[in-house]
Design a protein around this motif. Structure first.
Motif, PDB file in Angstrom:
ATOM      1  N   ARG A  22       0.829  -1.205   0.000  1.00  0.00           N
ATOM      2  CA  ARG A  22       0.000   0.000   0.000  1.00  0.00           C
ATOM      3  C   ARG A  22       0.866   1.259   0.000  1.00  0.00           C
ATOM      4  O   ARG A  22       0.584   2.227  -0.696  1.00  0.00           O
ATOM      5  CB  ARG A  22      -0.964  -0.020   1.177  1.00  0.00           C
ATOM      6  N   LYS A  23       1.937   1.244   0.790  1.00  0.00           N
ATOM      7  CA  LYS A  23       2.854   2.387   0.800  1.00  0.00           C
ATOM      8  C   LYS A  23       3.433   2.616  -0.595  1.00  0.00           C
ATOM      9  O   LYS A  23       3.473   3.751  -1.080  1.00  0.00           O
ATOM     10  CB  LYS A  23       3.985   2.152   1.799  1.00  0.00           C
ATOM     11  N   ARG A  24       3.879   1.556  -1.237  1.00  0.00           N
ATOM     12  CA  ARG A  24       4.494   1.695  -2.567  1.00  0.00           C
ATOM     13  C   ARG A  24       3.492   2.221  -3.593  1.00  0.00           C
ATOM     14  O   ARG A  24       3.826   3.068  -4.422  1.00  0.00           O
ATOM     15  CB  ARG A  24       5.076   0.358  -3.006  1.00  0.00           C
ATOM     16  N   ARG A  25       2.261   1.723  -3.529  1.00  0.00           N
ATOM     17  CA  ARG A  25       1.223   2.217  -4.457  1.00  0.00           C
ATOM     18  C   ARG A  25       0.973   3.700  -4.230  1.00  0.00           C
ATOM     19  O   ARG A  25       0.844   4.480  -5.168  1.00  0.00           O
ATOM     20  CB  ARG A  25      -0.082   1.447  -4.264  1.00  0.00           C
ATOM     21  N   LEU A  26       0.875   4.078  -2.951  1.00  0.00           N
ATOM     22  CA  LEU A  26       0.614   5.482  -2.624  1.00  0.00           C
ATOM     23  C   LEU A  26       1.797   6.372  -3.007  1.00  0.00           C
ATOM     24  O   LEU A  26       1.602   7.472  -3.544  1.00  0.00           O
ATOM     25  CB  LEU A  26       0.299   5.631  -1.140  1.00  0.00           C
ATOM     26  N   ASP A  27       3.015   5.912  -2.738  1.00  0.00           N
ATOM     27  CA  ASP A  27       4.190   6.689  -3.144  1.00  0.00           C
ATOM     28  C   ASP A  27       4.164   6.953  -4.638  1.00  0.00           C
ATOM     29  O   ASP A  27       4.393   8.074  -5.088  1.00  0.00           O
ATOM     30  CB  ASP A  27       5.485   5.942  -2.787  1.00  0.00           C
ATOM     31  N   ARG A  28       3.877   5.914  -5.375  1.00  0.00           N
ATOM     32  CA  ARG A  28       3.838   6.073  -6.832  1.00  0.00           C
ATOM     33  C   ARG A  28       2.722   7.029  -7.239  1.00  0.00           C
ATOM     34  O   ARG A  28       2.929   7.909  -8.072  1.00  0.00           O
ATOM     35  CB  ARG A  28       3.636   4.711  -7.492  1.00  0.00           C
ATOM     36  N   LEU A  29       1.544   6.855  -6.664  1.00  0.00           N
ATOM     37  CA  LEU A  29       0.411   7.713  -7.020  1.00  0.00           C
ATOM     38  C   LEU A  29       0.712   9.176  -6.715  1.00  0.00           C
ATOM     39  O   LEU A  29       0.525  10.049  -7.569  1.00  0.00           O
ATOM     40  CB  LEU A  29      -0.840   7.263  -6.273  1.00  0.00           C
ATOM     41  N   PHE A  30       1.188   9.469  -5.509  1.00  0.00           N
ATOM     42  CA  PHE A  30       1.419  10.865  -5.122  1.00  0.00           C
ATOM     43  C   PHE A  30       2.606  11.483  -5.850  1.00  0.00           C
ATOM     44  O   PHE A  30       2.538  12.638  -6.263  1.00  0.00           O
ATOM     45  CB  PHE A  30       1.596  10.993  -3.605  1.00  0.00           C
ATOM     46  N   HIS A  31       3.677  10.735  -6.019  1.00  0.00           N
ATOM     47  CA  HIS A  31       4.863  11.331  -6.619  1.00  0.00           C
ATOM     48  C   HIS A  31       4.790  11.368  -8.145  1.00  0.00           C
ATOM     49  O   HIS A  31       5.238  12.340  -8.750  1.00  0.00           O
ATOM     50  CB  HIS A  31       6.122  10.654  -6.096  1.00  0.00           C
ATOM     51  N   ALA A  32       4.194  10.364  -8.752  1.00  0.00           N
ATOM     52  CA  ALA A  32       4.036  10.396 -10.210  1.00  0.00           C
ATOM     53  C   ALA A  32       3.009  11.431 -10.644  1.00  0.00           C
ATOM     54  O   ALA A  32       3.083  11.955 -11.750  1.00  0.00           O
ATOM     55  CB  ALA A  32       3.635   9.011 -10.733  1.00  0.00           C
ATOM     56  N   ASN A  33       2.079  11.730  -9.774  1.00  0.00           N
ATOM     57  CA  ASN A  33       1.020  12.692 -10.097  1.00  0.00           C
ATOM     58  C   ASN A  33       1.170  14.003  -9.332  1.00  0.00           C
ATOM     59  O   ASN A  33       0.210  14.772  -9.223  1.00  0.00           O
ATOM     60  CB  ASN A  33      -0.350  12.071  -9.802  1.00  0.00           C
ATOM     61  N   SER A  34       2.357  14.273  -8.818  1.00  0.00           N
ATOM     62  CA  SER A  34       2.557  15.489  -8.021  1.00  0.00           C
ATOM     63  C   SER A  34       2.179  16.772  -8.753  1.00  0.00           C
ATOM     64  O   SER A  34       1.726  17.718  -8.098  1.00  0.00           O
ATOM     65  CB  SER A  34       3.991  15.561  -7.490  1.00  0.00           C
ATOM     66  N   PRO A  35       2.281  16.861 -10.089  1.00  0.00           N
ATOM     67  CA  PRO A  35       1.840  18.094 -10.743  1.00  0.00           C
ATOM     68  C   PRO A  35       0.343  18.373 -10.565  1.00  0.00           C
ATOM     69  O   PRO A  35      -0.087  19.523 -10.697  1.00  0.00           O
ATOM     70  CB  PRO A  35       2.163  17.867 -12.224  1.00  0.00           C
ATOM     71  N   PHE A  36      -0.430  17.351 -10.259  1.00  0.00           N
ATOM     72  CA  PHE A  36      -1.873  17.538 -10.084  1.00  0.00           C
ATOM     73  C   PHE A  36      -2.241  17.937  -8.658  1.00  0.00           C
ATOM     74  O   PHE A  36      -3.387  18.284  -8.396  1.00  0.00           O
ATOM     75  CB  PHE A  36      -2.639  16.273 -10.474  1.00  0.00           C
ATOM     76  N   PHE A  37      -1.294  17.839  -7.736  1.00  0.00           N
ATOM     77  CA  PHE A  37      -1.540  18.199  -6.347  1.00  0.00           C
ATOM     78  C   PHE A  37      -0.793  19.474  -6.000  1.00  0.00           C
ATOM     79  O   PHE A  37       0.241  19.779  -6.584  1.00  0.00           O
ATOM     80  CB  PHE A  37      -1.069  17.077  -5.404  1.00  0.00           C
ATOM     81  N   SER A  38      -1.292  20.169  -4.995  1.00  0.00           N
ATOM     82  CA  SER A  38      -0.563  21.336  -4.500  1.00  0.00           C
ATOM     83  C   SER A  38       0.660  20.853  -3.734  1.00  0.00           C
ATOM     84  O   SER A  38       0.733  19.687  -3.312  1.00  0.00           O
ATOM     85  CB  SER A  38      -1.456  22.162  -3.575  1.00  0.00           C
ATOM     86  N   THR A  39       1.603  21.746  -3.540  1.00  0.00           N
ATOM     87  CA  THR A  39       2.778  21.422  -2.739  1.00  0.00           C
ATOM     88  C   THR A  39       2.359  21.020  -1.338  1.00  0.00           C
ATOM     89  O   THR A  39       2.928  20.098  -0.743  1.00  0.00           O
ATOM     90  CB  THR A  39       3.732  22.631  -2.688  1.00  0.00           C
ATOM     91  N   SER A  40       1.333  21.684  -0.794  1.00  0.00           N
ATOM     92  CA  SER A  40       0.842  21.359   0.551  1.00  0.00           C
ATOM     93  C   SER A  40       0.375  19.913   0.646  1.00  0.00           C
ATOM     94  O   SER A  40       0.600  19.246   1.659  1.00  0.00           O
ATOM     95  CB  SER A  40      -0.313  22.275   0.936  1.00  0.00           C
ATOM     96  N   ALA A  41      -0.271  19.419  -0.393  1.00  0.00           N
ATOM     97  CA  ALA A  41      -0.769  18.040  -0.378  1.00  0.00           C
ATOM     98  C   ALA A  41       0.389  17.043  -0.390  1.00  0.00           C
ATOM     99  O   ALA A  41       0.376  16.060   0.359  1.00  0.00           O
ATOM    100  CB  ALA A  41      -1.694  17.789  -1.557  1.00  0.00           C
ATOM    101  N   VAL A  42       1.387  17.292  -1.215  1.00  0.00           N
ATOM    102  CA  VAL A  42       2.534  16.384  -1.288  1.00  0.00           C
ATOM    103  C   VAL A  42       3.313  16.416   0.029  1.00  0.00           C
ATOM    104  O   VAL A  42       3.731  15.369   0.540  1.00  0.00           O
ATOM    105  CB  VAL A  42       3.437  16.725  -2.497  1.00  0.00           C
ATOM    106  N   VAL A  43       3.475  17.593   0.609  1.00  0.00           N
ATOM    107  CA  VAL A  43       4.171  17.721   1.895  1.00  0.00           C
ATOM    108  C   VAL A  43       3.387  16.993   2.994  1.00  0.00           C
ATOM    109  O   VAL A  43       3.970  16.270   3.821  1.00  0.00           O
ATOM    110  CB  VAL A  43       4.401  19.210   2.254  1.00  0.00           C
ATOM    111  N   ALA A  44       2.073  17.153   3.015  1.00  0.00           N
ATOM    112  CA  ALA A  44       1.244  16.479   4.024  1.00  0.00           C
ATOM    113  C   ALA A  44       1.306  14.960   3.849  1.00  0.00           C
ATOM    114  O   ALA A  44       1.341  14.213   4.832  1.00  0.00           O
ATOM    115  CB  ALA A  44      -0.201  16.972   3.951  1.00  0.00           C
ATOM    116  N   TYR A  45       1.332  14.503   2.604  1.00  0.00           N
ATOM    117  CA  TYR A  45       1.459  13.060   2.349  1.00  0.00           C
ATOM    118  C   TYR A  45       2.805  12.549   2.873  1.00  0.00           C
ATOM    119  O   TYR A  45       2.866  11.547   3.591  1.00  0.00           O
ATOM    120  CB  TYR A  45       1.322  12.751   0.855  1.00  0.00           C
ATOM    121  N   ASP A  46       3.877  13.233   2.521  1.00  0.00           N
ATOM    122  CA  ASP A  46       5.204  12.812   2.972  1.00  0.00           C
ATOM    123  C   ASP A  46       5.298  12.825   4.503  1.00  0.00           C
ATOM    124  O   ASP A  46       5.918  11.937   5.090  1.00  0.00           O
ATOM    125  CB  ASP A  46       6.288  13.709   2.367  1.00  0.00           C
TER     126      ASP A  46
END
Length: 196
Positions: A88-112
């Protein structure tokens, strides 16, 4: 003769002003139309971005919830093996980091920030992340409660007690993350500041 030339000058001025009004109206109409088109394009882009974020969150939220449940010992934690948690972690890492242009910086920081309290990464070259939780707690024993066969090698997938994260910290990070994600699609107001 002088009166006639003044009169002709006035007529010329009236004709020039009369001709300028339609030109000015046409220019203003073109400017307004262009501004309206830009606004429509921004609205269309914003709508498409929200649609993409909803699609990504539809894929992410079940895995995020599974991680939250596993590390806080609630819900379906008994049904997940440590390898499934890492998957699940690996799937989420891929989803958030591969699609980071679609999220705000705040969302990626909160995920990390959320993932960092769940997993100890870079343990050793070639090694998987370790789970920042234990095999036992006041809520139960993972080995005994697991609904299938527990493999002894899984015990090494957990961190030592000093590296474990208390459930209340995990809960705060999860709430911060879901608040930011909710604001990404407009279901919640933007959070004022992320919890640490």
């Amino acid at each position: 003769m002088h009166a006639a030339s003044v009169w002709n000058s006035l007529e010329v001025v009236k004709l020039v002003i009369g001709g300028m009004v339609p030109v000015a109206v046409a220019v203003l109409a073109a400017v307004f139309s262009r501004a309206l088109k830009r606004a429509e394009n921004r609205q269309w882009f914003s709508q498409k971005l929200v649609e993409k974020r909803i699609e990504l969150l539809t894929a992410a939220l079940p895995d995020l919830n599974d991680l939250f449940c596993y590390f806080t010992w609630v819900g379906n934690w008994k049904e997940l093996s440590p390898p499934e948690v890492l998957l699940r972690k690996r799937r989420l890492d891929r989803l958030f980091h591969a699609n980071s242009p679609f999220f705000s910086t705040s969302a990626v920081v909160a995920y990390d920030a959320f993932i960092s309290v769940l997993f100890k990464t870079f343990v050793a070259p070639g090694s998987s992340a370790q789970l920042r939780t234990g095999l036992t707690s006041q809520h139960g024993n993972r080995v005994k409660a697991f609904t299938e066969y527990w493999e002894a090698t899984w015990d090494a997938m957990f961190t030592h007690e000093a590296d474990r994260t208390p459930p209340d910290v995990i809960k705060r990070r999860y709430q911060s993350l879901t608040a930011v994600l909710g604001s990404e699609i407009g279901t919640q107001p933007a959070p004022k500041a992320a919890s640490r």
